[in-house]
Design a protein around this motif. Sequence first.
Motif, PDB file in Angstrom:
ATOM      1  N   GLN A 130       0.834  -1.184   0.000  1.00  0.00           N
ATOM      2  CA  GLN A 130       0.000   0.000   0.000  1.00  0.00           C
ATOM      3  C   GLN A 130       0.878   1.246   0.000  1.00  0.00           C
ATOM      4  OE1 GLN A 130      -1.274  -1.031   4.450  1.00  0.00           O
ATOM      5  NE2 GLN A 130      -2.180   0.895   3.798  1.00  0.00           N
TER       6      GLN A 130
ATOM      7  N   SER B  60       1.523   4.640   1.496  1.00  0.00           N
ATOM      8  CA  SER B  60       1.144   5.354   2.712  1.00  0.00           C
ATOM      9  C   SER B  60       2.351   6.042   3.319  1.00  0.00           C
ATOM     10  CB  SER B  60       0.549   4.384   3.738  1.00  0.00           C
ATOM     11  OG  SER B  60       0.294   5.029   4.954  1.00  0.00           O
TER      12      SER B  60
ATOM     13  N   ASP C 176       2.032   7.178   6.404  1.00  0.00           N
ATOM     14  CA  ASP C 176       1.815   6.978   7.834  1.00  0.00           C
ATOM     15  C   ASP C 176       2.653   5.810   8.358  1.00  0.00           C
ATOM     16  OD1 ASP C 176      -0.077   9.014   7.806  1.00  0.00           O
ATOM     17  OD2 ASP C 176      -1.719   7.610   7.332  1.00  0.00           O
TER      18      ASP C 176
ATOM     19  N   LEU D 105       3.526   2.297   9.736  1.00  0.00           N
ATOM     20  CA  LEU D 105       2.839   1.017   9.577  1.00  0.00           C
ATOM     21  C   LEU D 105       3.614  -0.063  10.323  1.00  0.00           C
ATOM     22  CD1 LEU D 105       2.044   1.088   5.735  1.00  0.00           C
ATOM     23  CD2 LEU D 105       0.433   1.477   7.596  1.00  0.00           C
TER      24      LEU D 105
ATOM     25  N   GLY E 135      -3.329   5.550  -3.524  1.00  0.00           N
ATOM     26  CA  GLY E 135      -3.249   5.649  -2.070  1.00  0.00           C
ATOM     27  C   GLY E 135      -4.535   5.290  -1.355  1.00  0.00           C
ATOM     28  N   ARG E 136      -5.578   4.984  -2.112  1.00  0.00           N
ATOM     29  CA  ARG E 136      -6.879   4.675  -1.510  1.00  0.00           C
ATOM     30  C   ARG E 136      -7.082   3.177  -1.305  1.00  0.00           C
ATOM     31  NH1 ARG E 136     -11.150   7.431  -5.304  1.00  0.00           N
ATOM     32  NH2 ARG E 136     -12.541   6.428  -3.790  1.00  0.00           N
TER      33      ARG E 136
ATOM     34  N   ALA F 268      -5.186  -0.881  -0.918  1.00  0.00           N
ATOM     35  CA  ALA F 268      -4.042  -1.762  -0.698  1.00  0.00           C
ATOM     36  C   ALA F 268      -4.276  -3.029  -1.518  1.00  0.00           C
ATOM     37  CB  ALA F 268      -3.913  -2.106   0.784  1.00  0.00           C
TER      38      ALA F 268
ATOM     39  N   ASP G 223       5.947   6.322  -1.830  1.00  0.00           N
ATOM     40  CA  ASP G 223       5.542   5.899  -0.484  1.00  0.00           C
ATOM     41  C   ASP G 223       4.999   4.474  -0.428  1.00  0.00           C
ATOM     42  OD1 ASP G 223       6.213   8.311   0.775  1.00  0.00           O
ATOM     43  OD2 ASP G 223       4.293   9.209   0.234  1.00  0.00           O
TER      44      ASP G 223
ATOM     45  N   ARG H 278       4.682   0.752   0.588  1.00  0.00           N
ATOM     46  CA  ARG H 278       5.107   0.000   1.755  1.00  0.00           C
ATOM     47  C   ARG H 278       4.710  -1.461   1.575  1.00  0.00           C
ATOM     48  NH1 ARG H 278       7.443   3.938   1.987  1.00  0.00           N
ATOM     49  NH2 ARG H 278       7.581   5.519   3.640  1.00  0.00           N
TER      50      ARG H 278
END
Length: 240
Positions: free
Chosen positions: A103, A105, A107, A109, A161-162, A164, A180, A182
Amino acid sequence: MARFYPGVDKGLERDLSAQKRGLEGQIRLGVLSATSIMASILSLALAERMPLLEQCICTAQTSSLTKALLTHEMDMALVYLEDISEEDFDTHLLYRERIVVFQASGDPLPRQVSWDHVAELPLCILDCALPKAARSRLGHRAAKSIRTNNVDVLAAHIASGRYATVLPQSLATYFARISDIRAVEVAGEGADAAVGLAMPRNGVKSTPTAALFEIVRAPETMASIEAALDLYRQFQPEGG
């Protein structure tokens, strides 16, 4: 004065002709979407070994591949070994790999998540790329899921990004250019799988299939496979 030995010349000609026929053989290899990266590694190695070989590489689901093997429409297939019958096929384990959530992201994780966590994510799923055990664990619990059989569609959804996705680790190359991105390992039963070559049990090995079995044992081939398997580690979250 040089002497002419017709018998020797003809024997040499027959040997060269037989060698040429071997080099000009054909191999029909079936692959899953999940094994496409590894199939290209094997194909390139085989082309280097047998440059005149005609290769036919077809992608299909496991049921179609096993049927094609048993009806001799394919010579060999690269499959999840747990998903086929050991009674019907001779197999060679090539590697094991983990199932990973990819995904985009920014943020923080975790490095691992459970199947329950995966099922709660908005997912874009490439069904044909998951082994049976993983599909069973995921089941129909996945919320807000989009299913596709097209890798470009899948990558576009992940890049947004919406969404996974959950895939074998070797497919990390599909997402390497996504900002980004991951890669989070899935923990629990069904979170890894054995991948290998299969052909009908007691089938006759042709020159190309025998060459392929030699190639998969070569250190340079295994090094390329290991490099493809390790790519996802670049995208693993740090710490935790």
